[in-house]
Enzyme design. Structure first.
Site, PDB file in Angstrom:
ATOM      1  N   LYS A  63       0.779  -1.159   0.027  1.00 35.48           N
ATOM      2  CA  LYS A  63      -0.049   0.047   0.002  1.00 35.48           C
ATOM      3  C   LYS A  63       0.676   1.381   0.089  1.00 35.48           C
ATOM      4  O   LYS A  63       0.556   2.075  -0.809  1.00 35.48           O
ATOM      5  CB  LYS A  63      -0.643   0.017   1.211  1.00 35.48           C
ATOM      6  CG  LYS A  63      -1.622   1.221   1.453  1.00 35.48           C
ATOM      7  CD  LYS A  63      -2.221   1.289   2.770  1.00 35.48           C
ATOM      8  CE  LYS A  63      -1.233   1.698   3.759  1.00 35.48           C
ATOM      9  NZ  LYS A  63      -1.088   3.061   4.657  1.00 35.48           N
ATOM     10  N   ASN A  64       1.891   1.518   0.802  1.00 33.80           N
ATOM     11  CA  ASN A  64       2.507   2.656   0.933  1.00 33.80           C
ATOM     12  C   ASN A  64       3.837   2.759  -0.111  1.00 33.80           C
ATOM     13  O   ASN A  64       4.105   3.710  -0.025  1.00 33.80           O
ATOM     14  CB  ASN A  64       3.316   2.607   2.242  1.00 33.80           C
ATOM     15  CG  ASN A  64       2.561   2.672   3.764  1.00 33.80           C
ATOM     16  OD1 ASN A  64       1.093   3.057   3.298  1.00 33.80           O
ATOM     17  ND2 ASN A  64       2.854   2.496   4.896  1.00 33.80           N
ATOM     18  N   CYS A 115      -4.280  13.067  13.865  1.00 34.21           N
ATOM     19  CA  CYS A 115      -4.396  11.902  13.496  1.00 34.21           C
ATOM     20  C   CYS A 115      -3.832  11.186  14.737  1.00 34.21           C
ATOM     21  O   CYS A 115      -3.375  11.620  15.863  1.00 34.21           O
ATOM     22  CB  CYS A 115      -3.197  11.468  12.805  1.00 34.21           C
ATOM     23  SG  CYS A 115      -3.029   9.743  12.405  1.00 34.21           S
ATOM     24  N   ARG A 123       1.481  14.947  12.944  1.00 33.68           N
ATOM     25  CA  ARG A 123       1.995  14.578  11.772  1.00 33.68           C
ATOM     26  C   ARG A 123       2.263  15.673  11.140  1.00 33.68           C
ATOM     27  O   ARG A 123       1.520  16.205  10.077  1.00 33.68           O
ATOM     28  CB  ARG A 123       1.228  13.466  11.207  1.00 33.68           C
ATOM     29  CG  ARG A 123       0.864  12.031  11.980  1.00 33.68           C
ATOM     30  CD  ARG A 123       0.345  11.171  11.198  1.00 33.68           C
ATOM     31  NE  ARG A 123       1.212  10.480  10.099  1.00 33.68           N
ATOM     32  CZ  ARG A 123       0.890   9.492   9.142  1.00 33.68           C
ATOM     33  NH1 ARG A 123      -0.467   9.135   9.539  1.00 33.68           N
ATOM     34  NH2 ARG A 123       1.430   9.213   8.401  1.00 33.68           N
ATOM     35  N   ASP A 153       5.159   0.367  11.933  1.00 35.81           N
ATOM     36  CA  ASP A 153       3.984   0.118  11.557  1.00 35.81           C
ATOM     37  C   ASP A 153       3.664  -1.368  12.085  1.00 35.81           C
ATOM     38  O   ASP A 153       2.612  -1.936  12.016  1.00 35.81           O
ATOM     39  CB  ASP A 153       3.718   0.213   9.866  1.00 35.81           C
ATOM     40  CG  ASP A 153       3.765   1.597   9.441  1.00 35.81           C
ATOM     41  OD1 ASP A 153       3.445   2.429  10.100  1.00 35.81           O
ATOM     42  OD2 ASP A 153       3.829   1.795   8.276  1.00 35.81           O
ATOM     43  N   ARG A 174      -8.575  -0.099   5.308  1.00 35.09           N
ATOM     44  CA  ARG A 174      -7.694   0.973   4.645  1.00 35.09           C
ATOM     45  C   ARG A 174      -6.310   0.308   4.214  1.00 35.09           C
ATOM     46  O   ARG A 174      -5.689   0.888   3.240  1.00 35.09           O
ATOM     47  CB  ARG A 174      -7.087   1.928   5.651  1.00 35.09           C
ATOM     48  CG  ARG A 174      -8.511   2.923   6.003  1.00 35.09           C
ATOM     49  CD  ARG A 174      -7.687   4.081   7.156  1.00 35.09           C
ATOM     50  NE  ARG A 174      -6.584   4.600   6.528  1.00 35.09           N
ATOM     51  CZ  ARG A 174      -5.620   4.832   7.259  1.00 35.09           C
ATOM     52  NH1 ARG A 174      -5.676   4.869   8.529  1.00 35.09           N
ATOM     53  NH2 ARG A 174      -4.442   5.029   6.744  1.00 35.09           N
TER      54      ARG A 174
HETATM   55  C1  EPZ Z   1       4.944   6.944   5.907  1.00 33.46           C
HETATM   56  O1  EPZ Z   1       4.096   8.010   6.577  1.00 33.46           O
HETATM   57  C2  EPZ Z   1       3.844   5.927   6.007  1.00 33.46           C
HETATM   58  N1  EPZ Z   1       2.575   6.271   5.423  1.00 33.46           N
HETATM   59  C3  EPZ Z   1       3.413   5.349   7.407  1.00 33.46           C
HETATM   60  O2  EPZ Z   1       2.451   4.407   7.357  1.00 33.46           O
HETATM   61  C4  EPZ Z   1       4.432   4.852   8.140  1.00 33.46           C
HETATM   62  O3  EPZ Z   1       3.985   4.809   9.445  1.00 33.46           O
HETATM   63  C5  EPZ Z   1       5.567   6.191   8.266  1.00 33.46           C
HETATM   64  O4  EPZ Z   1       5.988   6.579   7.035  1.00 33.46           O
HETATM   65  C6  EPZ Z   1       6.857   5.810   9.172  1.00 33.46           C
HETATM   66  O5  EPZ Z   1       7.564   4.613   8.252  1.00 33.46           O
HETATM   67  C7  EPZ Z   1       2.456   6.112   3.916  1.00 33.46           C
HETATM   68  O6  EPZ Z   1       3.798   5.618   3.164  1.00 33.46           O
HETATM   69  C8  EPZ Z   1       1.556   6.216   3.279  1.00 33.46           C
HETATM   70  P1  EPZ Z   1       6.988  10.245   7.839  1.00 33.46           P
HETATM   71  P2  EPZ Z   1       4.769   9.365   6.673  1.00 33.46           P
HETATM   72  O7  EPZ Z   1       6.970  11.343   7.154  1.00 33.46           O
HETATM   73  O8  EPZ Z   1       5.464   9.642   5.417  1.00 33.46           O
HETATM   74  C9  EPZ Z   1       7.754  13.428  11.272  1.00 33.46           C
HETATM   75  C10 EPZ Z   1       0.449   2.812   7.961  1.00 33.46           C
HETATM   76  O9  EPZ Z   1       0.127   2.448   8.986  1.00 33.46           O
HETATM   77  N2  EPZ Z   1       7.661  14.247  10.334  1.00 33.46           N
HETATM   78  O10 EPZ Z   1       7.892   9.291   7.596  1.00 33.46           O
HETATM   79  O11 EPZ Z   1       3.810  10.578   6.784  1.00 33.46           O
HETATM   80  C11 EPZ Z   1       6.428  12.452  11.774  1.00 33.46           C
HETATM   81  O12 EPZ Z   1       5.829  13.369  12.741  1.00 33.46           O
HETATM   82  C12 EPZ Z   1       1.043   4.213   7.914  1.00 33.46           C
HETATM   83  O13 EPZ Z   1       0.589   2.324   6.902  1.00 33.46           O
HETATM   84  C13 EPZ Z   1       7.962  15.656  10.519  1.00 33.46           C
HETATM   85  O14 EPZ Z   1       8.424  15.969  11.601  1.00 33.46           O
HETATM   86  O15 EPZ Z   1       5.674   9.550   7.921  1.00 33.46           O
HETATM   87  C14 EPZ Z   1       7.121  11.188  12.065  1.00 33.46           C
HETATM   88  O16 EPZ Z   1       7.525  11.422  13.452  1.00 33.46           O
HETATM   89  C15 EPZ Z   1       0.759   5.114   9.273  1.00 33.46           C
HETATM   90  N3  EPZ Z   1       7.773  16.647   9.443  1.00 33.46           N
HETATM   91  C16 EPZ Z   1       8.333  11.116  11.242  1.00 33.46           C
HETATM   92  O17 EPZ Z   1       8.601  12.381  10.739  1.00 33.46           O
HETATM   93  C17 EPZ Z   1       7.319  16.184   8.240  1.00 33.46           C
HETATM   94  O18 EPZ Z   1       7.032  17.096   7.396  1.00 33.46           O
HETATM   95  C18 EPZ Z   1       8.307  10.102  10.239  1.00 33.46           C
HETATM   96  O19 EPZ Z   1       7.110  10.344   9.616  1.00 33.46           O
HETATM   97  C19 EPZ Z   1       6.804  14.930   8.090  1.00 33.46           C
HETATM   98  C20 EPZ Z   1       7.223  14.113   9.104  1.00 33.46           C
END
Ligand code: EPZ
Length: 441
Positions: A22-23, A116, A121, A308, A400
Site C-alpha cells: 500500500k505505502n 491523527c 504529523r 507500523d 484501509r
Molecule cells: C509513512 O508515513 C507511512 N505512510 C506510514 O504508514 C509510516 O508509519 C511512516 O511512513 C513511517 O514509516 C505512507 O507511506 C502512506 P514520515 P509518513 O513522514 O511519510 C515526522 C501505515 O500504517 N515528520 O516518515 O507520513 C513525523 O511526525 C502508515 O501504513 C515531520 O516532523 O511518515 C514522524 O515523527 C501510518 N515533519 C516522522 O517524521 C514532516 O514534514 C516520520 O514520519 C513529516 C514527518
C-alpha cells in the site's frame, strides 16, 4: 459501521500470499500525474486508501481504472490542482499529490492534513523541500496553497526531529524528476517504498541515483513517459502474518515476503524463539513448543524495526513470558492501542515514549475499538488468542490497508466473522449488554 466477532483460534497452518505494498502504491499512483501518457500499475492492493487516492486523481481530471490488482492512470492532460478536504481528511497520504502537482501544473491546493490518532504529523519537511526548489506556500482556509513558476534543482536536507520522512522524500523526489537541474536530497528516507517509487520514476525516464541510501541525486528531465510497473510486496502485511504465527502458533509459509525488507522483524521474532526460514521468494515461519520470550523493541526508520509493526508486536508481547519494553522513535504518541489491549486483560503501562508490557497467561475477550490501521490488526490477533468472544469495532481502519485479512484468516482456520452494526453479536454478548442496561432485571 461493521465489526469483527472473533473467537480463540489457531494454530495457523498453510500458505498466504502477500499483496502489493500500500505505502509504495500511494506515492506511485500519485506520481502517474507526472507522465505524459497512461501508466499501468500492477500488484496494487484493493484497499480503501488506494481507492481514495484513485478518487483524488479522478477529481483532478485524470482517468483511473482499477480492476483486479491492475490500476491504470491516464493523465489526459488533467487540469485540476485541488485535493479537497473531503478526500484528504480521510487519508493523510493524499499529501503525495503535492509534489507531482507543483511540478506538472505549477500550482497545488491540498487540504492541510489534520490531526491523527498516531500523534502529530506535521508537513514542514514536505514544504521545506519544495520551497528549496522554488515553490512558495501559504495556508489559506485550511489548504496548503503552493505555486511554482519553475522548479529548480537544489541541495536539500530533509532530516526532522524524528529522523527522515518517507512521504516528504517521495514528494521532493517526484517533483525533482522533472525540475530544472540537479536535486540532492540529504537525510532521505531509505524505506523500500521510496526505492520502489524511484524505480518507477526511472522506468518513466527519470534520472535518479542513490535511492535506498540517505543521499539521493535526481537530475531533472524534460518529460516522463507512461510505463507498466509492478509494485513490491507489502513488508508490513508480511510482518503482520509473521507476528500472527508467533501469537497463534503454527507453521505458515508467507509467499512474496522479502527477507531483505524484513531484517529487523526477522531478527526480533527469532529472539522470541520463532524459527524463520528464508526460502526462494517466501518465508516459512514456525513457532516451536517453547513459550514466546519477551524482547525489547525500538522502532526506527528503515532498516530499523518498523513503527507500523509496533502494535502487532505489542499484542504478541502481551502474551509473552516476561517483561518487554517497546519504544517508539518514529511516532512517539502511537500508543492508543494500549488501553484497548488492557481491556482484554493485558498488562501494559506507558512511560513516555515506551510501553512496558508484562506478559500475561491469558487474555479475555471484550468489545474493543481499533484506533488506527495497524492497531486494528493487533486487536484482531489479540482477539484470536483471547478466551470467549472479542468484538473489534473500527474495522474501517483494517480495510484501509489490509486486503482480505480476515478472509485469509478464516481460510487458515480462524474463527472470525464480520457483522454489520445492526446485526446482534452472539447470545453471550447480548446477555451482557442486556444485564448492563437492566433489561434482564
Ligand atoms: C509513512 O508515513 C507511512 N505512510 C506510514 O504508514 C509510516 O508509519 C511512516 O511512513 C513511517 O514509516 C505512507 O507511506 C502512506 P514520515 P509518513 O513522514 O511519510 C515526522 C501505515 O500504517 N515528520 O516518515 O507520513 C513525523 O511526525 C502508515 O501504513 C515531520 O516532523 O511518515 C514522524 O515523527 C501510518 N515533519 C516522522 O517524521 C514532516 O514534514 C516520520 O514520519 C513529516 C514527518
Amino acid at each position: 459501521m461493521e465489526k469483527l466477532l472473533i473467537h480463540k483460534s489457531g494454530p495457523l497452518q498453510g500458505t498466504v500470499a502477500i499483496h502489493g505494498a500500500k505505502n509504495a502504491a500511494l506515492p506511485i499512483v500519485a506520481a502517474c500525474l507526472l507522465g505524459d501518457e497512461p501508466s499501468i500499475i500492477e500488484n496494487v492492493p484493493q484497499v480503501t486508501d488506494v481507492l481514495l487516492m484513485s478518487e483524488i486523481l479522478r477529481h483532478l481530471g485524470a482517468t483511473v481504472d482499477f480492476s483486479g490488482d491492475r490500476l491504470t492512470v491516464s493523465p489526459n492532460g488533467y487540469a485540476g490542482t485541488v485535493a479537497p478536504y473531503e478526500l484528504v481528511s480521510r487519508m493523510r497520504a493524499s499529501i503525495c499529490v503535492l509534489g507531482p502537482l507543483l511540478a506538472r501544473q505549477g500550482k497545488a491546493q491540498v487540504s492541510m492534513p489534520g490531526g491523527c490518532v498516531i500523534g502529530p504529523r506535521p508537513v514542514d519537511l514536505h514544504l521545506k523541500g519544495l520551497q528549496a526548489m522554488g515553490a512558495t506556500f501559504s495556508i489559506e482556509h485550511g489548504y496548503i496553497v503552493g505555486t511554482a513558476n519553475e522548479l529548480r534543482g537544489a541541495k536539500i536536507h530533509l532530516g526532522g526531529s524524528f529522523g527522515s520522512s518517507v512521504l516528504a522524500t517521495t514528494n521532493v523526489m517526484s517533483a525533482a524528476a522533472i525540475a530544472d537541474g540537479v536535486t540532492v536530497i540529504e537525510h532521505a528516507a531509505c524505506e523500500p517504498e521510496v526505492v520502489d517509487l524511484a524505480n518507477f520514476l526511472i522506468a518513466m525516464g527519470a534520472r535518479i541515483e542513490g535511492h535506498g541510501s540517505p543521499v539521493i541525486r535526481i537530475e531533472g528531465v524534460e518529460r516522463l513517459h507512461g510505463v507498466r510497473y509492478r509494485i513490491i510486496p507489502d513488508r508490513i502485511e508480511a510482518g503482520t502474518w509473521m507476528t500472527a504465527t508467533a501469537i497463534l502458533g503454527g507453521d505458515l509459509t508467507i509467499e512474496g515476503a522479502l527477507a531483505d525488507h524484513l531484517g529487523a522483524v526477522i531478527d526480533k521474532l527469532c529472539e522470541t524463539t520463532m524459527a524463520i526460514d528464508k526460502l526462494n521468494g517466501s518465508l516459512r515461519v514456525r513457532r516451536s513448543r517453547d513459550p514466546i520470550r519477551a524482547v525489547d523493541v525500538t522502532t526506527l526508520p528503515f532498516p530499523g524495526f518498523p513503527t507500523d509493526l509496533q502494535a502487532p508486536m505489542m499484542a504478541l508481547m502481551a502474551r509473552a513470558r516476561g517483561v518487554s519494553v517497546l519504544t517508539e522513535r518514529v511516532y512517539p504518541e502511537r500508543f492508543m492501542h494500549i488501553a484497548e489491549l488492557n481491556r482484554m486483560g493485558a498488562s501494559i503501562t506507558r512511560e513516555g515514549t515506551s510501553a512496558i508490557v508484562k506478559g500475561v497467561d491469558r487474555l479475555s475477550g471484550a468489545p474493543v475499538t481499533a484506533p488506527d490501521l495497524r492497531a486494528s490488526a493487533a486487536l484482531v490477533l489479540a482477539g484470536l488468542t483471547a478466551e470467549n468472544q472479542t468484538e473489534v469495532g473500527g474495522v474501517e481502519h483494517l480495510d484501509r490497508g489490509y486486503q482480505d485479512f480476515e478472509n485469509e484468516l478464516v481460510r487458515l482456520g480462524a474463527d472470525i466473522r464480520r457483522i454489520t452494526a445492526e446485526e446482534r453479536p452472539d447470545a453471550a454478548l447480548a446477555f451482557n449488554v442486556e444485564r448492563d442496561t437492566g433489561e434482564e432485571r
